[in-house]
Scaffold this motif. Structure first.
Motif, mmCIF file in Angstrom:
data_model
loop_
_atom_site.group_PDB
_atom_site.id
_atom_site.type_symbol
_atom_site.label_atom_id
_atom_site.label_comp_id
_atom_site.label_asym_id
_atom_site.label_seq_id
_atom_site.Cartn_x
_atom_site.Cartn_y
_atom_site.Cartn_z
ATOM 1 N N ARG A 37 17.870 6.978 78.126
ATOM 2 C CA ARG A 37 16.308 6.993 77.569
ATOM 3 C C ARG A 37 16.505 5.771 76.211
ATOM 4 O O ARG A 37 15.544 5.280 76.210
ATOM 5 N N GLU B 260 29.595 15.796 73.302
ATOM 6 C CA GLU B 260 29.147 17.030 73.186
ATOM 7 C C GLU B 260 28.282 17.267 74.292
ATOM 8 O O GLU B 260 27.455 16.621 74.771
ATOM 9 N N LEU C 231 26.096 11.381 69.428
ATOM 10 C CA LEU C 231 24.936 10.881 69.611
ATOM 11 C C LEU C 231 23.732 11.993 70.065
ATOM 12 O O LEU C 231 22.573 12.088 69.438
ATOM 13 N N ALA C 232 24.146 12.968 71.083
ATOM 14 C CA ALA C 232 23.097 13.948 71.103
ATOM 15 C C ALA C 232 22.686 14.632 69.906
ATOM 16 O O ALA C 232 21.205 15.038 70.103
ATOM 17 N N PRO D 83 21.609 15.033 80.010
ATOM 18 C CA PRO D 83 23.018 14.684 79.496
ATOM 19 C C PRO D 83 23.134 13.650 78.703
ATOM 20 O O PRO D 83 22.181 12.921 78.641
ATOM 21 N N LEU D 84 24.077 13.349 77.842
ATOM 22 C CA LEU D 84 24.417 12.362 76.822
ATOM 23 C C LEU D 84 24.125 11.242 77.465
ATOM 24 O O LEU D 84 23.592 10.100 77.091
ATOM 25 N N ASN E 256 14.164 13.869 82.880
ATOM 26 C CA ASN E 256 15.290 14.309 82.115
ATOM 27 C C ASN E 256 16.583 13.434 82.300
ATOM 28 O O ASN E 256 17.863 13.451 82.323
ATOM 29 N N VAL E 257 16.227 12.181 82.384
ATOM 30 C CA VAL E 257 17.555 10.989 82.265
ATOM 31 C C VAL E 257 18.159 11.239 81.436
ATOM 32 O O VAL E 257 17.747 11.707 80.272
ATOM 33 N N SER E 258 19.529 10.833 81.399
ATOM 34 C CA SER E 258 20.466 11.129 79.964
ATOM 35 C C SER E 258 19.788 10.314 78.743
ATOM 36 O O SER E 258 18.986 9.547 78.614
ATOM 37 N N ASP E 259 20.300 10.916 77.536
ATOM 38 C CA ASP E 259 20.033 10.262 76.429
ATOM 39 C C ASP E 259 20.253 8.709 76.462
ATOM 40 O O ASP E 259 19.543 7.784 75.781
ATOM 41 N N ALA E 260 21.516 8.293 76.996
ATOM 42 C CA ALA E 260 21.972 6.939 76.820
ATOM 43 C C ALA E 260 20.852 5.933 77.654
ATOM 44 O O ALA E 260 20.484 5.072 77.256
ATOM 45 N N PRO F 20 15.780 20.677 78.829
ATOM 46 C CA PRO F 20 15.318 19.941 80.123
ATOM 47 C C PRO F 20 16.780 19.382 80.755
ATOM 48 O O PRO F 20 16.554 18.627 81.746
ATOM 49 N N ARG G 134 18.946 14.371 68.312
ATOM 50 C CA ARG G 134 17.804 15.462 68.256
ATOM 51 C C ARG G 134 17.728 16.025 66.586
ATOM 52 O O ARG G 134 16.449 16.209 66.345
ATOM 53 N N MET H 282 28.637 6.635 71.495
ATOM 54 C CA MET H 282 27.983 7.770 72.334
ATOM 55 C C MET H 282 28.485 9.215 71.592
ATOM 56 O O MET H 282 27.693 9.922 71.461
ATOM 57 N N PRO I 82 12.657 14.108 76.612
ATOM 58 C CA PRO I 82 12.866 14.420 77.961
ATOM 59 C C PRO I 82 11.843 15.742 78.342
ATOM 60 O O PRO I 82 11.970 16.550 77.511
ATOM 61 N N ASP I 83 11.546 15.738 79.446
ATOM 62 C CA ASP I 83 11.083 17.059 79.907
ATOM 63 C C ASP I 83 11.401 17.105 81.435
ATOM 64 O O ASP I 83 12.392 16.294 81.901
ATOM 65 N N ILE I 84 11.190 18.334 81.932
ATOM 66 C CA ILE I 84 12.158 18.664 83.248
ATOM 67 C C ILE I 84 11.690 17.402 84.485
ATOM 68 O O ILE I 84 12.368 17.436 85.450
#
Lengths: 650, 650
Positions: free
Chosen positions: A156, B322, A181-182, B333-334, A150-154, B330, A186, A178, A145-147
């Motif tokens: 992406r 988390e 997961l964050a 969210p998860l 920056n949609v959510s991890d899920a 950036p 990373r 989930m 993600p970047d600014i």
């Protein structure tokens, strides 16, 4: 006054020849203690004191046993007891005789045999349906993600997945996956491996740090009433790459609670019974999974899914569902299909992400094992009409082609698996599997499984015996001993007239092995039920046996039977030999292809939905056909011209 | 050598005036003990020793406390301590002063107020989207099986359901619901009540014996950073029938771990922190559920589903995810949406079948609470452009109409909720909520919540103060005290220049309540951030404030603010009064309508997906607008002609 409870005294029970000792309390049932100890004792009736098969010998100590007609006075004096009718009243040493044991070695042999057969079929099917496992695995580099984005991890992950696979962005990422997961994402620097269950509602089952070089695996399991067979499968791999990495099988540990589905259903109705039966079948599967992983050196965490197939009762017990109404008219199962769940929900010892699928069935007595086999057989791709038969405790039969399918279950009874036959046994070492009778001397020649000293007669042996006794004229077309052919081997026994196959001195059980008129009647009923079932399906399809393009015989039993003898006795229709096909464990085969090809799994679902179930119980047409088939080979001799010719020439 | 562990001695800590005693071990933190005891102590900074608000008084026993600048020497001598900086070293009696307590009474008032507003909106929305709850309940008479039709129980139920509802035969009957079903079905004589979750993959959540006369219910929950509000809803019912059966609210128990989302996220990063925060917010919801059920006399088992809405951080904590990366650039969210699960999976004390849904959000700082409110507001059905504002700790703003939606979060800071303001407080009894300053004498007139003796200033009070000080000329357009208007109320304090609102003798806290230049600067930053955010959204939409058809103010805070004063200070744009709308707890409202109308819930999903999030942090345009807004009412006076006229006339 306070009544003080005292701890019941604890005794030690030692089982031989396996030499295993376990503690037991006064009053505990010996069969249940054996079960707890992992000592398998044959108890066809599920411990109801009916079958008289759970014979053991007290070689030391003491045991409280009730008398039973199947244990003679001399035997009783020699220490023979029925385990189900015995309870603990002190330390004891218990010998489990060969005839009462269950033995795995024969199972391994049959699994290996079907592997060999399966290779070519597997390749052809995967060519047709594609090698796309039910749970797919994708190695993804998720865009960081970047600014600006920056949609959510899920989101992406869903996006990255959609660009790599056909599963679209609609795939569900469950809350349990989930969690954590964050950090995981990373820590893995956005390189992840994602498992996606592709059947039904698509769902992500696992996300781990990326392991692009790691293979993933599946396990196929056939849960039979008697045996459970499993294979470890490679999900990845190009053309020609090996699918089956390891195979294993064992007796279903539920055997100790009854040999046939009816005994199991009755046991499940007892307090705690369902839970117990669920536990032991799951423990059987867990044992096999452990063996497969060990043999192939594969990690538990790399198993992405398990596919099971089994008859409807076995599936009920495996998923923990009460099977009671399968047994009671109008024979309505709770379900014939079970939606995907996590393996942990039934107690399988897999990683938490491992997903469980099952091949759907049709009715109470036509289960996912049959659907699995029919899908595998290719009969639903042919214009010509095939008859699919799986003759075990029940004879399940399916008739049809690419356009239609009829199915039925003929409650054949367990004769061919040794049930209801005085010296009947499963195809374990020492079981008489082949018999020839000299038409002149009327003396038998026998072959046993593993060439051990005989201890009983298995299904294929029974077919041979009936056909040979008939061809030799020892029995007539009613299955009764003929007055015309005299031999010292035919005599009056405690259960009426009988033919002696082996005298006690030749056996491993120190008793004469005989076949009685009652046994013959049971076999006749069994073959009549199967043949009558086939006749009803054919009539419903407007066809005759002669119209059959192919007769497919599935199941371990099919492998060992002599088709010619089975025709003589009227179990199989009189058709040219080339129309018969043997498929071995087709249920396991269908589960195997389902695991690695979701196209095939979906086809199995279509097969299940398109089968029309014909209920044979209380069916007048079936009763007519059954009565007509209670004759050797059949009342209507015109359907068996070659056999009739042989009988006339005898 | 073996070192023996000794049990630490256990002390008793008694909290007053609530009079609750709990055990504690030496070294335990007082704030954490208070939390465990259910004694709410205001700790804005989450126990980091920064805010100085968790003031308590030791009235007996002993306490090990470190010094803190916010506690003066005289106060220290009188026993005043910071709870977060104190640990146990013996028995102790602790007085929690009013200013440090949180009080629910004000919450109940605001919930009731929004109920009144909500009635008409509810009716209109249900007329439009239909009263079809997210979990439907059907009373079915399942056709009994017979020998001609003996398909499985599961298939019969699916068939009966398909004929009664729009959910088709594709509805999933999960394994957990199947267990025990065969008996239940027959015990109920085939008359059953089936709950079906209708969002996403349709799934049967419960099957019970038929109860055709029983109503079923849902619960809507708004999980705010500060407060949690819940309502019990009737799922059944025709036109005009009451939807809301009971309402309740409480402070989010997470308050003790930090007042704003950033403090919570930091606490969640500590060992066991996430789990703790999840537990306490779930326990808050459980408390409210218990109250609602008790008040309405509804059984727990009759709650078919729960719908929650909240900001993205609250949703992460509620689901046990988390939240760390919400806080770090950036700002990813998860997840912004969580698929339906059983309520038990997060620890809600409901029946095992009760299903949990949540309103999806957009980004780290525009959550499901905003989506819920926007969907409820009707702005997405209008041609004219509306501005939706929820000014809490963060100012979340949404601009758009039926065709497009832009959203942003301006990190406004918690000034309007009392954070970063020396005597700031939430709108609890005793909070100064209205202020007028006599332009001639410069003397204030104040009103407090509940008309109690003042203990601090809440958000609406702060807006009044700034506007009134400006209009009276006490401060200039930079927010600094003017040298021109002299009064004894303006003086030099320990934090620079300040205006005294109440002298100690008039207060409930025995200290002067003042507003300082530092406070004024914080308020100015907050209002500038909100206004600048709105400006950026408008520029991105090619519009100016004058083009706005409607300004919708959501959130509890909105209710109490004086629009005129908010315009004077430049928090709200200078528009005619009739263009402003107040929605109260719009997040709860959206969750409520979602629960009883899946059409509306689906609309909320579309709203979430169609919002374009504009990231304001590190946004050059935002920084320019922010600097321009750091003036009262604004650098560009032309945008505030009426206010400028008033200032010129002062």
């Amino acid at each position: 006054m306070v009544s003080l409870k005292t701890m019941p005294p604890e005794y030690r029970i030692r089982f031989l020849p396996i030499d295993r000792s376990v503690p037991a309390e006064a009053g505990e049932n010996l069969l249940e203690i054996a079960m707890k100890a992992g000592v398998h004792i044959n108890a066809s009736c599920g411990g109801r004191g009916v079958c008289g098969k759970c014979r053991v010998r007290v070689s030391g100590g003491t045991l409280a046993s009730s008398l039973h007609p199947s244990v003679g006075d001399n035997e009783y004096a020699a220490g023979v007891r029925l385990a189900c009718a015995s309870s603990i009243n002190g330390d004891a040493e218990i010998e489990v005789p060969l005839e009462s044991q269950v033995d795995r070695s024969v199972l391994r042999r049959s699994t290996v045999m079907s592997d060999v057969d399966a290779g070519a079929i597997d390749e052809a099917l995967l060519g047709e349906y594609g090698r796309e496992p039910l749970v797919e695995r994708h190695d993804l580099e998720v865009p960081r993600p970047d600014i600006q984005d920056n949609v959510s991890d899920a989101a992406r992950i869903a996006r990255a997945l959609a660009s790599r696979s056909g599963c679209g962005e609609s795939v569900v990422l469950p809350v349990r996956v989930m969690r954590g997961l964050a950090t995981r994402l990373r820590d893995a620097d956005w390189n992840i491996t994602v498992n996606v269950a592709m059947s039904g509602q698509k769902e992500i089952t696992a996300i781990t740090g990326g392991r692009p070089d790691k293979a993933h695996y599946a396990i196929a399991v056939d849960i039979g009433t008697t045996t459970v067979a499993a294979q470890l499968l490679a999900c990845d791999g190009g053309e020609g790459k090996r699918i089956v990495l390891a195979s294993s099988s064992d007796y279903n540990r539920q055997i100790s609670f009854g040999e046939d589905v009816i005994s199991r259903i009755m046991y499940a109705g007892k307090r705690g019974g369902l839970r117990k039966l669920q536990e032991v079948v799951v423990s059987t599967v867990n044992l096999l999974i452990g063996e497969l992983l060990g043999e192939a050196g594969v990690h538990r965490a790399d198993i992405s899914h398990v596919v099971v197939a089994g008859n409807t009762t076995m599936m009920h017990l495996f998923y923990g569902m009460e099977p009671k109404y399968i047994m009671l008219a109008p024979y309505t199962p709770l379900a014939t299909a079970f939606p995907p769940i996590g393996c942990g929900e039934v107690g399988l010892e897999t990683a938490s992400h491992t997903h469980l699928f099952s091949v759907p069935g049709v009715s109470s007595y036509v289960g996912g094992d049959i659907v699995s086999g029919v899908a595998l057989s290719g009969m639903t791709e042919r214009d010509g009409v095939s008859l699919f038969m799986d003759i075990g405790t029940n004879g399940e039969i399916v008739l049809g082609n690419r356009q239609w399918l009829l199915c039925a279950s003929c409650s054949a009874g367990p004769a061919f698996e040794g049930g209801g036959i005085q010296f009947g046994t499963r195809a374990a070492p020492g079981a008489i599997e082949k018999v020839r009778i000299n038409p002149a001397t009327l003396e038998p020649m026998i072959l046993t499984v593993g060439r051990k000293k005989p201890l009983g007669i298995c299904g294929s042996g029974l077919i041979d015996i009936v056909a040979e006794l008939l061809l030799a004229g020892v029995i007539d077309r009613n299955g009764k001993f003929s007055a015309e052919r005299k031999t010292k081997r035919v005599r009056d026994g405690s259960n009426g007239r009988e033919y002696v196959l082996c005298f006690a001195s030749e056996t491993n059980i120190e008793r004469d092995i005989v076949i009685t008129e009652i046994d013959l009647d049971n076999i006749l009923r069994t073959k009549a039920a199967v043949y009558a079932g086939c006749s009803v399906l054919l009539e419903n399809g407007g066809l005759a046996f002669g119209d059959l393009d192919m007769v497919i015989i599935a199941g371990g039993f099919g492998h060992s039977i002599d088709v010619e003898k089975a025709i003589v006795m009227g179990l199989l229709p009189e058709l040219p030999a080339e129309r018969f096909r043997f498929m071995g464990n087709a249920s396991l085969g269908g589960a195997r292809i389902s695991a690695v090809s979701r196209g095939f799994f979906e086809k199995a679902g279509r097969v299940a939905r398109s089968m029309t179930n014909i209920e044979l119980s209380n069916n007048a047409q079936f009763m007519d056909e059954f009565m007509a088939a209670m004759f050797l080979p059949h009342t209507d001799g015109r359907a068996f011209p070659e056999t009739m010719k042989a009988l006339e020439n005898r």
